[in-house]
Design a protein around this motif. Structure first.
Motif, PDB file in Angstrom:
ATOM      1  N   GLU A  69       0.845  -1.196   0.000  1.00  0.00           N
ATOM      2  CA  GLU A  69       0.000   0.000   0.000  1.00  0.00           C
ATOM      3  C   GLU A  69       0.878   1.242   0.000  1.00  0.00           C
ATOM      4  OE1 GLU A  69      -3.432  -2.075   2.851  1.00  0.00           O
ATOM      5  OE2 GLU A  69      -2.677  -0.070   3.281  1.00  0.00           O
ATOM      6  N   LYS A 126      -1.533   7.699  -3.108  1.00  0.00           N
ATOM      7  CA  LYS A 126      -2.285   7.634  -4.361  1.00  0.00           C
ATOM      8  C   LYS A 126      -1.424   7.820  -5.611  1.00  0.00           C
ATOM      9  CE  LYS A 126      -6.084   7.380  -6.756  1.00  0.00           C
ATOM     10  NZ  LYS A 126      -6.777   6.081  -6.822  1.00  0.00           N
ATOM     11  N   VAL A 135      -2.290  -1.389  -3.522  1.00  0.00           N
ATOM     12  CA  VAL A 135      -3.330  -0.459  -3.099  1.00  0.00           C
ATOM     13  C   VAL A 135      -2.733   0.953  -3.139  1.00  0.00           C
ATOM     14  CG1 VAL A 135      -4.754   0.256  -1.135  1.00  0.00           C
ATOM     15  CG2 VAL A 135      -4.464  -2.181  -1.656  1.00  0.00           C
ATOM     16  N   ARG A 136      -3.432   1.867  -3.757  1.00  0.00           N
ATOM     17  CA  ARG A 136      -2.977   3.261  -3.832  1.00  0.00           C
ATOM     18  C   ARG A 136      -4.072   4.156  -3.268  1.00  0.00           C
ATOM     19  NH1 ARG A 136       0.770   1.042  -4.120  1.00  0.00           N
ATOM     20  NH2 ARG A 136       2.347   0.749  -5.718  1.00  0.00           N
ATOM     21  N   ALA A 137      -3.830   4.739  -2.130  1.00  0.00           N
ATOM     22  CA  ALA A 137      -4.895   5.521  -1.493  1.00  0.00           C
ATOM     23  C   ALA A 137      -4.338   6.571  -0.553  1.00  0.00           C
ATOM     24  CB  ALA A 137      -5.848   4.594  -0.733  1.00  0.00           C
ATOM     25  N   GLY A 138      -4.800   7.802  -0.735  1.00  0.00           N
ATOM     26  CA  GLY A 138      -4.459   8.878   0.174  1.00  0.00           C
ATOM     27  C   GLY A 138      -2.969   9.046   0.370  1.00  0.00           C
ATOM     28  N   GLY A 139      -2.569   9.227   1.607  1.00  0.00           N
ATOM     29  CA  GLY A 139      -1.185   9.552   1.914  1.00  0.00           C
ATOM     30  C   GLY A 139      -0.421   8.415   2.576  1.00  0.00           C
ATOM     31  N   ILE A 140      -0.850   7.173   2.338  1.00  0.00           N
ATOM     32  CA  ILE A 140      -0.166   6.036   2.975  1.00  0.00           C
ATOM     33  C   ILE A 140       1.327   6.093   2.663  1.00  0.00           C
ATOM     34  CG2 ILE A 140       0.033   3.518   3.044  1.00  0.00           C
ATOM     35  CD1 ILE A 140      -2.966   3.385   2.303  1.00  0.00           C
ATOM     36  N   VAL A 141       2.174   6.100   3.688  1.00  0.00           N
ATOM     37  CA  VAL A 141       3.615   6.251   3.507  1.00  0.00           C
ATOM     38  C   VAL A 141       4.199   5.011   2.826  1.00  0.00           C
ATOM     39  CG1 VAL A 141       5.824   6.655   4.652  1.00  0.00           C
ATOM     40  CG2 VAL A 141       3.759   7.733   5.541  1.00  0.00           C
ATOM     41  N   ILE A 188      -1.478   9.513   9.972  1.00  0.00           N
ATOM     42  CA  ILE A 188      -0.213   9.593   9.246  1.00  0.00           C
ATOM     43  C   ILE A 188       0.571  10.805   9.736  1.00  0.00           C
ATOM     44  CG2 ILE A 188       0.855   9.901   6.985  1.00  0.00           C
ATOM     45  CD1 ILE A 188      -1.629   8.397   5.824  1.00  0.00           C
ATOM     46  N   ASP A 241      -9.966   8.328  -1.476  1.00  0.00           N
ATOM     47  CA  ASP A 241      -9.554   7.166  -2.264  1.00  0.00           C
ATOM     48  C   ASP A 241      -9.990   5.898  -1.552  1.00  0.00           C
ATOM     49  OD1 ASP A 241      -8.116   8.851  -4.016  1.00  0.00           O
ATOM     50  OD2 ASP A 241      -6.392   8.829  -2.663  1.00  0.00           O
ATOM     51  N   ILE A 242     -10.621   4.994  -2.296  1.00  0.00           N
ATOM     52  CA  ILE A 242     -11.104   3.751  -1.686  1.00  0.00           C
ATOM     53  C   ILE A 242     -10.603   2.557  -2.485  1.00  0.00           C
ATOM     54  CG2 ILE A 242     -13.113   2.516  -0.804  1.00  0.00           C
ATOM     55  CD1 ILE A 242     -14.751   5.022  -1.086  1.00  0.00           C
ATOM     56  N   GLU A 243     -10.106   1.554  -1.785  1.00  0.00           N
ATOM     57  CA  GLU A 243      -9.819   0.271  -2.418  1.00  0.00           C
ATOM     58  C   GLU A 243     -10.324  -0.842  -1.506  1.00  0.00           C
ATOM     59  OE1 GLU A 243      -6.544  -0.798  -4.686  1.00  0.00           O
ATOM     60  OE2 GLU A 243      -5.904   1.232  -5.201  1.00  0.00           O
ATOM     61  N   ASN A 271      -8.783  -5.895  -4.753  1.00  0.00           N
ATOM     62  CA  ASN A 271      -7.588  -6.726  -4.703  1.00  0.00           C
ATOM     63  C   ASN A 271      -7.965  -8.065  -4.090  1.00  0.00           C
ATOM     64  OD1 ASN A 271      -5.313  -4.556  -5.259  1.00  0.00           O
ATOM     65  ND2 ASN A 271      -6.825  -3.645  -3.862  1.00  0.00           N
ATOM     66  N   GLY A 324      -8.347   5.926   2.025  1.00  0.00           N
ATOM     67  CA  GLY A 324      -7.101   6.666   2.154  1.00  0.00           C
ATOM     68  C   GLY A 324      -7.322   8.164   2.077  1.00  0.00           C
ATOM     69  N   PHE A 325      -7.150   8.834   3.198  1.00  0.00           N
ATOM     70  CA  PHE A 325      -7.185  10.295   3.238  1.00  0.00           C
ATOM     71  C   PHE A 325      -5.743  10.804   3.147  1.00  0.00           C
ATOM     72  CE2 PHE A 325     -10.983   8.857   5.339  1.00  0.00           C
ATOM     73  CZ  PHE A 325     -11.961   9.756   4.960  1.00  0.00           C
ATOM     74  N   PRO A 326      -5.562  12.086   2.871  1.00  0.00           N
ATOM     75  CA  PRO A 326      -4.184  12.573   2.739  1.00  0.00           C
ATOM     76  C   PRO A 326      -3.325  12.316   3.976  1.00  0.00           C
ATOM     77  CG  PRO A 326      -5.719  14.224   1.904  1.00  0.00           C
ATOM     78  CD  PRO A 326      -6.548  13.144   2.544  1.00  0.00           C
ATOM     79  N   PHE A 327      -3.904  12.464   5.161  1.00  0.00           N
ATOM     80  CA  PHE A 327      -3.083  12.392   6.362  1.00  0.00           C
ATOM     81  C   PHE A 327      -3.572  11.355   7.370  1.00  0.00           C
ATOM     82  CE2 PHE A 327      -3.274  16.863   4.837  1.00  0.00           C
ATOM     83  CZ  PHE A 327      -2.020  16.889   4.238  1.00  0.00           C
ATOM     84  N   THR A 348      -5.854   7.222   7.601  1.00  0.00           N
ATOM     85  CA  THR A 348      -6.465   6.088   6.914  1.00  0.00           C
ATOM     86  C   THR A 348      -7.562   5.511   7.793  1.00  0.00           C
ATOM     87  OG1 THR A 348      -4.284   5.577   6.030  1.00  0.00           O
ATOM     88  CG2 THR A 348      -5.950   3.900   5.766  1.00  0.00           C
TER      89      THR A 348
END
Lengths: 249, 249, 249, 249
Positions: B157, B160, B186-192, C213, D151-153, D184, D200-203, D205
């Motif tokens: 993950e 985005k 998985v590509r979503a938001g700001g997951i590091v 995050i 963002d949703i997965e 997935n 997934g939000f920017p900051f 999850t």
């Protein structure tokens, strides 16, 4: 490989079911304390099609030495109770039959007895004989060795009614020099069993997670152990002894 | 241990910050391509109190041989680009300075060059130099070796915008003989950054999970590697070479 | 929407950074207690390109009434301390400026004061102003309402040094009628913040998980709240008041 | 509440087992296609002590109208196949017996038929009748409504042999306007069933996770639905109709 099974409780039944369905193994017989299922077979009782059906005997009416003479086996698997070992230990070791015990709580007396049996035959003992939990233990110890300063906590989850901290969690904690306070026990609904070891580094986290789906995992563990004992001589072995050689590059 | 750092991009800065805050290491200098921060120090730029401040030089105006003569270091850490090695490789190896390179994508040409440098000094290269990811790789390979028939999939993950499959996931997949189809991205938001290896057994599941919190993890990895290279002689090493000895019982 | 920000600590800075980068909002000014950054701008200090730069003032040298007259705003965001409200509350409410407070611990005195201010203007208060945590709270209460007999436990994870049980976990526990014993606190490494609510049913498990995050999540929360307060009249609101209308089918 | 069960496959049996053990419900009878278990009872077959034992009938030798006249029930639960409804629909609706159908795939023809039956009695249909999955669906839609830009997965995990994408995952994806690429699918070992919706939000999850432990979850779902249909009149209902009223504050 011919197998004799001691004990036919919930876990014993699950183990029998896995052995009956494995082509490299055959279940020669099951020995249990009470006479309730005497003369039926494990295969029929569990609804499994299998050539070697695993006839059920009771210690109340059958002698173990007679059974071993008439239906010899290569290995005895023990899922009975901590006193079970006395019923078959001597007879098995004299016949060089390998012993795999999955009893959770032995006293020092039984541990000494296992040690003495191991002069004559291969004896294996693991209180939790699943591959997954033992891998978790092994891999966790290794990470701790690499990074002795890392913060570690354990989260273990089980069904609502389970009393006390899980024995597996305690074993992991001991192996990692953790305190009981580092074990977090969640009890909710019908969770079969989950163990998570959290390694907190300053800028990253590593988690090792084991989830049980069903008791049959013990059967798979028995098979893994039995296959890895094939070339072993006399001696007392535990799960770490079985896993270590896989590291030899 | 005196450290010279090549490269001062986002990751280079994070690595500098970790080195500046570690008491066993001192950051002697930073070498970067552009002249933008010339004559400032890494400590001041990053807002960190530190004795050894890490003055910033540019390859445009300073010669690496002069720098190494005037401010000798024990180890050079490379977080620049894949051509960076040519700027300092010869000068460093002649002076027996150890080289730790964390460049992601070397061509065969650079790999050959590293090999030749390793005749004179200790050279280490890892495309992902975090302890956690390398442990994950190592421990996963070990479980696969124990249970070669187990089903394995990878879930990775990231934020985005990240293009393509993560390089780390590809490396794990290669090490475990998996197909690209076994990697779930998985590509979503700001997951590091999260990598999870799922081992599915018939009656249990084992998961190894690594989560990145911040780029500083690369700095911790560098320090771990540097400490483990102290007694190493000439030769080319990777992360597995560093981890393996911990298994020697 | 023109915003004035009270407080410029770690979280205040992160919130300023999010507002500066949002096109629908402009940061008119920042008001802080100490004079250290006086006359600089939030945009320059944080290294962000933005039209409305957010000049920094200190309560030591600037009067809030003058500031509100010279640079009027639509909403005041408070990330200072629990006494901050007294500095601007009256001036803001008289000018019908909306107030969004994200202070964690108000005493009854401040709560009463908020209540009185809400006779004149729209006042919003939430001790944790992230969208995710408030959603978690809301969705958890709903599941508990559907299945009041379900077993619930909370697992919260934070960095090693964090003292005591997380305030958010306590708030979730209170909302779900749980005991403190039902909260499991993990403290390890640099974990930013994770809250997991485990719902254990007899034959299935539901988990709601929130992971932070970075502090900028508070900025996103502020923007969400501000947008949802646009049409609100006088009154005191909390996060649940903002979320509920989304259910109206 | 007196229950008649149509269908006695793997899931039907699990559902019967849950009903037999619930004190507010009694299993009057089971109706199945083949005659294999005719004249035995569900309680005896499943090894459960229960007053109302659930005698097993076959459509091959028993008429549904006779059965309904001799052993009237309050509700019929259908876990058979998509044509099952034609066998009992008319007889049930004429007698005002409530119908709960958990059939996965109805064609438009059956959907129309259900609609017509719902003029006479309460008809409920849900292709996945577990409480957990339906809650997941509901709570996910709500979060999407609050934050339509998030963002949703979906990550869904099942046992190795399961073909294609899980029907539940597809249903969740449809409800959230996701593409198939956003699902997935992990297939490994004996995983019973896990669905995770990642927001997934920017900051930050948010994750909603549902894990199945066993098929009995369908039985709990049936009981939840039946209890919530008690006061319902004629009409066609789905799971969302059952959950929505819980939000009415």
């Amino acid at each position: 490989m011919k197998v004799g099974l001691i004990g036919f409780g919930k876990t014993g039944k699950a183990v029998a079911s896995v052995i009956l369905q494995n082509k490299k193994f055959s279940l020669s017989w099951v020995m249990k304390r009470s006479q309730t299922l005497e003369n039926r077979t494990a295969a029929e009782y569990l609804g499994i099609d299998s050539e070697e059906t695993g006839k059920i005997y009771s210690t109340a009416s059958t002698s173990i030495t007679e059974l071993l003479d008439n239906q010899p086996v290569d290995v005895i698997i023990d899922f009975s109770s901590n006193s079970g070992i006395y019923a078959y230990g001597e007879a098995a070791s004299e016949r060089k039959i390998k012993i795999i015990s999955a009893i959770s709580h032995y006293t020092n007396k039984e541990k000494d007895y296992l040690k003495s049996l191991s002069n004559l035959t291969t004896v294996f003992w693991s209180p939790n004989i699943t591959l997954g939990v033992n891998y978790l233990l092994f891999a966790s110890k290794f990470l701790k060795k690499i990074a002795p300063w890392v913060d570690i906590e354990i989260i273990e989850e089980h069904f609502k009614g389970k009393d006390g901290i899980s024995g597996t969690a305690i074993k992991i904690a001991e192996a990692l020099d953790l305190e009981k306070e580092d074990i977090n026990s969640v009890r909710a609904g019908g969770i079969v069993g989950k163990h998570e070891v959290v390694f907190g580094f300053p800028f990253q986290t590593v988690r090792l997670v084991h989830e049980s789906i069903s008791r049959e995992a013990f059967g798979s563990g028995v098979i893994f152990v039995a296959e890895n004992l094939v070339d072993k001589k006399e001696g007392l072995f535990n799960f770490e002894d079985i896993l270590s050689p896989y590291f030899a590059v």
